[in-house]
Enzyme design. Structure first.
Site, mmCIF file in Angstrom:
data_model
loop_
_atom_site.group_PDB
_atom_site.id
_atom_site.type_symbol
_atom_site.label_atom_id
_atom_site.label_comp_id
_atom_site.label_asym_id
_atom_site.label_seq_id
_atom_site.Cartn_x
_atom_site.Cartn_y
_atom_site.Cartn_z
ATOM 1 N N ASP A 1 0.817 -1.226 0.000
ATOM 2 C CA ASP A 1 0.000 0.000 0.000
ATOM 3 C C ASP A 1 0.845 1.269 0.000
ATOM 4 O O ASP A 1 0.429 2.312 0.491
ATOM 5 C CB ASP A 1 -0.952 0.038 1.216
ATOM 6 C CG ASP A 1 -1.781 -1.223 1.358
ATOM 7 O OD1 ASP A 1 -2.407 -1.617 0.362
ATOM 8 O OD2 ASP A 1 -1.786 -1.819 2.452
ATOM 9 N N LYS B 1 2.501 2.257 -5.139
ATOM 10 C CA LYS B 1 3.213 1.744 -6.323
ATOM 11 C C LYS B 1 2.482 2.076 -7.610
ATOM 12 O O LYS B 1 3.113 2.322 -8.642
ATOM 13 C CB LYS B 1 3.400 0.229 -6.196
ATOM 14 C CG LYS B 1 4.311 -0.190 -5.066
ATOM 15 C CD LYS B 1 4.464 -1.688 -4.985
ATOM 16 C CE LYS B 1 3.199 -2.403 -4.584
ATOM 17 N NZ LYS B 1 2.706 -2.048 -3.223
ATOM 18 N N GLY C 1 -4.389 -3.814 -4.634
ATOM 19 C CA GLY C 1 -5.150 -2.777 -5.319
ATOM 20 C C GLY C 1 -4.301 -1.552 -5.544
ATOM 21 O O GLY C 1 -3.634 -1.074 -4.621
ATOM 22 N N HIS C 2 -4.267 -1.054 -6.768
ATOM 23 C CA HIS C 2 -3.526 0.165 -7.088
ATOM 24 C C HIS C 2 -4.523 1.269 -7.417
ATOM 25 O O HIS C 2 -5.345 1.122 -8.323
ATOM 26 C CB HIS C 2 -2.587 -0.064 -8.273
ATOM 27 C CG HIS C 2 -1.426 -0.937 -7.928
ATOM 28 N ND1 HIS C 2 -0.594 -1.497 -8.876
ATOM 29 C CD2 HIS C 2 -0.949 -1.353 -6.738
ATOM 30 C CE1 HIS C 2 0.343 -2.217 -8.271
ATOM 31 N NE2 HIS C 2 0.140 -2.148 -6.987
ATOM 32 N N GLN D 1 1.837 -5.831 -3.245
ATOM 33 C CA GLN D 1 2.164 -5.924 -1.825
ATOM 34 C C GLN D 1 3.522 -5.260 -1.529
ATOM 35 O O GLN D 1 3.878 -4.299 -2.188
ATOM 36 C CB GLN D 1 2.127 -7.378 -1.340
ATOM 37 C CG GLN D 1 0.737 -7.970 -1.254
ATOM 38 C CD GLN D 1 0.296 -8.672 -2.521
ATOM 39 O OE1 GLN D 1 1.086 -9.236 -3.256
ATOM 40 N NE2 GLN D 1 -0.981 -8.651 -2.783
#
Length: 430
Positions: free
Chosen positions: A13, A16, A40-41, A225
């Site tokens: 988180d 990225k 999730g991005h 991650q």
């Protein structure tokens, strides 16, 4: 031509997605190399917010080829939904720019049901998984029971493997976990439809990447991650089920380590983690709530509130070492705008001893207490800064102090969520 790996340097988180989105401008191919839709991005382009879980962040740039490598475990339903959502937003005009490795493994419905049931049964000892079936899918991969994409699109082979797997999975679900078993038809019929859609994206991506590297194209490898969630090098067992470190870029794509030139670790200007496990600098009071609110620290995948704490240099020094980081992108510096005093963890106290490196023993790690250095806050908004010189002097001092403590150059500073709220100090593709 340089090929660059982007890896999380904390517990995930770290932002990225934004960094990959920026670096994609200079790359030809963007490759996701591990994890699944447990990541999730979140990207903000102009006034548009886009959340991606499987498709590489580079998909927001036209003319770039995006690849999901063999190290990823893929949920077909989620992948197809992301494609649909992107097209509804006027993106992904050409399906040919998105490729799936024929060797990646497929997340099945029994993986998700087992994942959720195990977590519920674990009670206080639960890992804190997302319940997406990631771990059980990787278990089947390592146990040589997995169903790969190339198996899924072969109707006869898929049927045989599914029958074999259900014999075992239904026993686990019924006898060990007390859950409803699956019938062959309910899974086969659903996944046969998915196979028809996925078939048009399947490719020998390892071969394609080798040809592109040989042709001098620039490759950007995107991890999910973070380092401390790596199954081998993280805070085991409070980790994910894949190789999140830079080495995963090679095993998850089939590209040689000799073809990796720069490794950029992404780190917040503070630190967060989701789920259970040790977290020495965690703030449980008002400062933690302030970080959570200002940083919008809620999971892009689950919506869960993230645990927040001060910057931990021992975590970053560890990430520099195990990844071989050549640079660090520092995100969310603006979240610290309102603090009078900012703390930096420079060591741990354990049983009267001062530790300056991350302990490998989890029992020791859980009992460590942070040793802090304090710096004055800058108490002003920085989101308008366009260069490092535009930052308040105290913000500059904070960044330079972090750089000295982790012994790695900071090559980017993010001062807001948008693409244009970023200060690039060094471009790894240059």
């Amino acid at each position: 031509m340089p090929n660059v790996v982007v890896v999380g340097a904390q517990w995930g988180d770290e932002g990225k997605g934004k960094v990959v989105d920026i670096y994609t401008e200079f790359a030809d191919d963007v490759v996701r190399y591990q994890g699944g839709n447990n990541a999730g991005h979140t990207l903000v382009v102009g006034d548009e917010k886009v959340v991606l879980h499987l498709i590489p962040s580079g998909i927001l740039h036209q003319g770039k080829r995006c690849i999901i490598g063999n190290g990823v475990v893929l949920d077909p339903e989620v992948f197809i939904r992301e494609i649909t959502n992107l097209k509804a937003k006027g993106r992904l005009h050409d399906d040919g720019c998105l490729l799936l490795s024929e060797s990646l493994h497929i997340i099945m419905p029994y993986h998700k049901r087992i994942d959720i049931a195990r977590e519920a049964k674990s009670g206080a000892k639960k890992i804190g998984t997302t319940g997406r079936g990631i771990g059980p899918a990787y278990e089947d991969k390592i146990g040589r029971r997995g169903i790969r994409l190339m198996d899924l699109v072969d109707r006869g082979l898929f049927a045989r493997k599914l029958r074999e797997n259900l014999e075992e999975k239904n026993v686990i679900l019924e006898k060990l976990l007390g859950k409803k078993p699956f019938t062959f038809d309910e899974i086969f019929d659903e996944y046969a439809v998915y196979a028809e859609t996925l078939a048009r994206f399947i490719a020998d991506t390892t071969l394609i990447l080798h040809r592109d590297i040989k042709a001098g194209k620039k490759i950007l490898f995107e991890g999910a991650q973070g380092t401390l969630l790596d199954v081998d090098h993280g805070t085991y067992p409070y980790v994910t089920s894949s190789s999140t470190c830079a080495g995963g870029a090679c095993t998850g794509t089939g590209v040689s380590p000799r073809d990796i030139h720069e490794i950029i670790g992404i780190s917040k200007a503070y630190i967060t983690r989701v789920g259970s496990g040790p977290f020495p600098t965690e703030l449980l009071g008002e400062d933690g709530e302030t970080l959570r609110r200002a940083g919008q620290e809620f999971g892009a995948t689950t919506g869960r509130p993230r645990r927040c704490g001060w910057f931990d240099t021992l975590v970053l020094k560890y990430a520099v070492r195990v990844n071989g980081l050549t640079g660090v992108a520092l995100t969310k510096l603006d979240v610290l705008d309102g603090f009078d005093t900012i703390r930096i963890c420079t060591g741990y106290e354990y049983q009267g001893k001062l530790l300056d490196e991350l302990p490998a023993n989890l029992d020791v790690f859980e009992k460590c207490r942070p040793v802090y250095e304090e710096m004055p806050g800058w108490k002003t908004g920085i989101s308008g800064a366009k260069s490092f010189a535009d930052l308040p002097e105290k913000a500059q001092q904070y960044v330079r102090r972090l750089e000295a403590l982790i012994d790695c150059p900071i090559v980017m500073v993010s001062v807001g969520p948008r693409r244009d709220e970023t200060i690039v100090l060094k471009n790894p593709f240059a």
